[in-house]
Enzyme design. Structure first.
Site, PDB file in Angstrom:
ATOM      1  N   LYS A 198      63.829  51.658 -76.041  1.00  0.00           N
ATOM      2  CA  LYS A 198      62.869  52.200 -75.094  1.00  0.00           C
ATOM      3  C   LYS A 198      62.422  51.064 -74.188  1.00  0.00           C
ATOM      4  CE  LYS A 198      58.700  54.885 -74.845  1.00  0.00           C
ATOM      5  NZ  LYS A 198      57.714  55.606 -75.635  1.00  0.00           N
TER       6      LYS A 198
ATOM      7  N   ARG B 128      52.413  60.321 -68.535  1.00  0.00           N
ATOM      8  CA  ARG B 128      51.077  59.814 -68.877  1.00  0.00           C
ATOM      9  C   ARG B 128      50.005  60.713 -68.286  1.00  0.00           C
ATOM     10  NH1 ARG B 128      52.545  53.332 -68.471  1.00  0.00           N
ATOM     11  NH2 ARG B 128      54.108  53.439 -70.115  1.00  0.00           N
TER      12      ARG B 128
ATOM     13  N   LYS C 281      53.058  47.902 -71.271  1.00  0.00           N
ATOM     14  CA  LYS C 281      53.601  47.961 -72.625  1.00  0.00           C
ATOM     15  C   LYS C 281      54.717  46.940 -72.845  1.00  0.00           C
ATOM     16  CE  LYS C 281      52.168  52.767 -73.214  1.00  0.00           C
ATOM     17  NZ  LYS C 281      52.457  54.077 -73.820  1.00  0.00           N
TER      18      LYS C 281
ATOM     19  N   LYS D 202      65.973  55.478 -73.706  1.00  0.00           N
ATOM     20  CA  LYS D 202      64.907  55.999 -72.853  1.00  0.00           C
ATOM     21  C   LYS D 202      64.415  54.931 -71.905  1.00  0.00           C
ATOM     22  CE  LYS D 202      60.303  57.916 -73.395  1.00  0.00           C
ATOM     23  NZ  LYS D 202      59.255  58.219 -74.333  1.00  0.00           N
TER      24      LYS D 202
ATOM     25  N   SER E  40      60.051  61.839 -67.629  1.00  0.00           N
ATOM     26  CA  SER E  40      59.261  62.575 -66.648  1.00  0.00           C
ATOM     27  C   SER E  40      59.525  62.129 -65.210  1.00  0.00           C
ATOM     28  CB  SER E  40      57.778  62.432 -66.989  1.00  0.00           C
ATOM     29  OG  SER E  40      57.414  61.061 -67.070  1.00  0.00           O
TER      30      SER E  40
ATOM     31  N   TYR F 134      63.290  67.941 -69.502  1.00  0.00           N
ATOM     32  CA  TYR F 134      62.360  68.992 -69.081  1.00  0.00           C
ATOM     33  C   TYR F 134      63.100  70.119 -68.371  1.00  0.00           C
ATOM     34  CZ  TYR F 134      59.194  65.250 -70.293  1.00  0.00           C
ATOM     35  OH  TYR F 134      58.566  64.255 -70.990  1.00  0.00           O
TER      36      TYR F 134
HETATM   37  N1  LIG Z   1      54.908  56.884 -76.988  1.00  0.00           N
HETATM   38  C1  LIG Z   1      54.937  56.802 -75.638  1.00  0.00           C
HETATM   39  C2  LIG Z   1      55.770  57.800 -74.929  1.00  0.00           C
HETATM   40  N2  LIG Z   1      56.206  58.990 -75.439  1.00  0.00           N
HETATM   41  C3  LIG Z   1      56.926  59.649 -74.439  1.00  0.00           C
HETATM   42  C4  LIG Z   1      56.915  58.838 -73.297  1.00  0.00           C
HETATM   43  C5  LIG Z   1      57.519  59.119 -71.965  1.00  0.00           C
HETATM   44  C6  LIG Z   1      58.166  60.429 -71.759  1.00  0.00           C
HETATM   45  C7  LIG Z   1      58.420  60.763 -70.344  1.00  0.00           C
HETATM   46  O1  LIG Z   1      58.123  59.976 -69.409  1.00  0.00           O
HETATM   47  O2  LIG Z   1      58.935  61.861 -70.099  1.00  0.00           O
HETATM   48  C8  LIG Z   1      56.223  57.670 -73.614  1.00  0.00           C
HETATM   49  C9  LIG Z   1      56.130  56.518 -72.689  1.00  0.00           C
HETATM   50  C10 LIG Z   1      54.816  55.980 -72.325  1.00  0.00           C
HETATM   51  O3  LIG Z   1      53.862  56.722 -72.052  1.00  0.00           O
HETATM   52  O4  LIG Z   1      54.739  54.775 -72.294  1.00  0.00           O
END
Ligand SMILES: NCc1[nH]cc(CCC(=O)O)c1CC(=O)O
Length: 351
Positions: free
Chosen positions: A218, A228, A241, A272, A298, A337
């Site tokens: 990730k 978010r 992060k 990811k 997303s 999605y």
């Molecule tokens: N545990 C964090 C988490 N779980 C799913 C996503 C992202 C999923 C997406 O962007 O579709 C993230 C990343 C983040 O907020 O740092």
């Protein structure tokens, strides 16, 4: 006649006399491309409904389906509406869902303690969906970020994310998720040692058949913004992060990190974000041979939606091309999605 025009004349004469068979040795790549039937016959990769995992956002309450501004077409749903969505997904043939909670702000604290509540929103959703739609797989995320007051995936102390304490919390949360009926536990926090810890805790709780899909690689990406907003952490998160997610520059480190997850007992690996990291998908598949998944996150989703809405691109065709690219790169499936939209198109024979 100048020298230049003499050369031009020689070039034109050569062009007119070219024998292409002499160049290709009578090999013609276009032979198999001549007709739809022959293109279908030689097609190497296919996207099917079996490749799709649909992420769902869950909110407290009943009969709620609220749009997420940064993700056109995606709603946050209360548990009852998520059950309906799960039924629809099962009818479309989608094999599995991935659930993400947006919990009330007063349930979030510095340690993310509500993640360990057996009756929290994510566990309620699992129970309800399992009962109503027993044949759809449920993948739960065990990171702490939906439950922390600072939006980080770990326990934050003196400005530092504390690895081992976070790992213990995540392992405990995973046991509650499995008790609630989750089929696959999917840690997305990138702490070291979490896969082994979750495996030990699950086995001790009698959950030998609950699998682990590791968010093995990730990356600290800019593509997570709309997510978010969806789970309500964008306003909370301070800093970034980068002390725990992977540096987007590092492929070798990603392979080593995934290797640790494999050794610790991951059943499946995930990359990811998705499309910018197809090289990592291919590398993990070739290196470990495990079921490998990509999360088309997303930001990737919203870019396609926005481009389509602006009239710049054909969103539907781009959606299918990008989903197919994951298969070609060695992925066994995609968290997306677009899952219902793609499933409907595939059912109509499109794609
Ligand atoms: N545990 C964090 C988490 N779980 C799913 C996503 C992202 C999923 C997406 O962007 O579709 C993230 C990343 C983040 O907020 O740092």
């Amino acid at each position: 006649m100048s020298k230049d025009s003499k050369n031009t004349a020689a070039g034109l004469a050569a062009a007119a006399a070219i024998d292409v068979d002499e160049i290709t040795g009578h090999r013609r790549m276009r032979r198999t491309r001549v007709a739809d039937w022959s293109r279908r016959l030689v097609r190497e990769t296919r996207l099917t409904v079996d490749d799709l995992i649909w992420p769902l956002f869950i909110v407290p309450g009943t009969n709620i389906a609220e749009p997420i501004a940064a993700m056109p077409g995606v709603n946050r749903m209360s548990v009852d509406r998520a059950v309906e969505a799960a039924r629809m997904a099962a009818d479309l043939g989608i094999p599995a869902l991935a659930t993400f909670p947006n919990v009330e702000m007063d349930k979030r604290d510095v340690t993310g303690s509500h993640a360990l509540d057996p009756d929290n929103l994510i566990n309620q959703a699992t129970r309800a969906i399992k009962q109503a739609v027993p044949n759809i797989g449920i993948i739960t995320d065990v990171a702490l970020d939906p439950f922390t007051s600072h939006g980080h995936d770990g326990i934050l102390r003196d400005g530092e994310i504390i690895n081992d304490e976070t790992v213990r919390a995540i392992a405990a949360a995973a046991v509650h998720q499995a008790d609630a009926g989750a089929d696959i536990i999917s840690p997305s926090d990138m702490m070291d040692g979490r896969i082994g810890a979750i495996r030990r805790a699950l086995d001790a709780a009698g959950h030998q058949n609950v699998a682990i899909m590791s968010y093995a690689t990730k990356f600290a990406s800019a593509c997570y913004g709309p997510y978010r907003e969806a789970i309500g952490t964008s306003g909370l998160l301070k800093g970034d992060k980068r002390t725990y997610y992977l540096d987007p520059s590092n492929a070798m480190e990603a392979i080593r990190d995934a290797g640790m997850d494999v050794e610790e007992g991951a059943d499946m690996l995930m990359v990811k974000p998705g499309l910018p990291y197809l090289d990592i998908c291919r590398a993990l598949k070739d290196t470990y041979g495990l079921p490998t998944f990509a999360y088309q996150v997303s930001g990737e989703y919203s870019m396609i939606k926005a481009g389509h809405a602006a009239g710049y691109i054909d969103g539907e065709r781009i959606m299918m091309e990008k989903l197919l690219a994951f298969k070609r790169a060695g992925c066994d499936g995609i968290l997306t999605y677009f899952a219902p939209e793609a499933a409907r198109l595939i059912a109509k024979g499109g794609g």
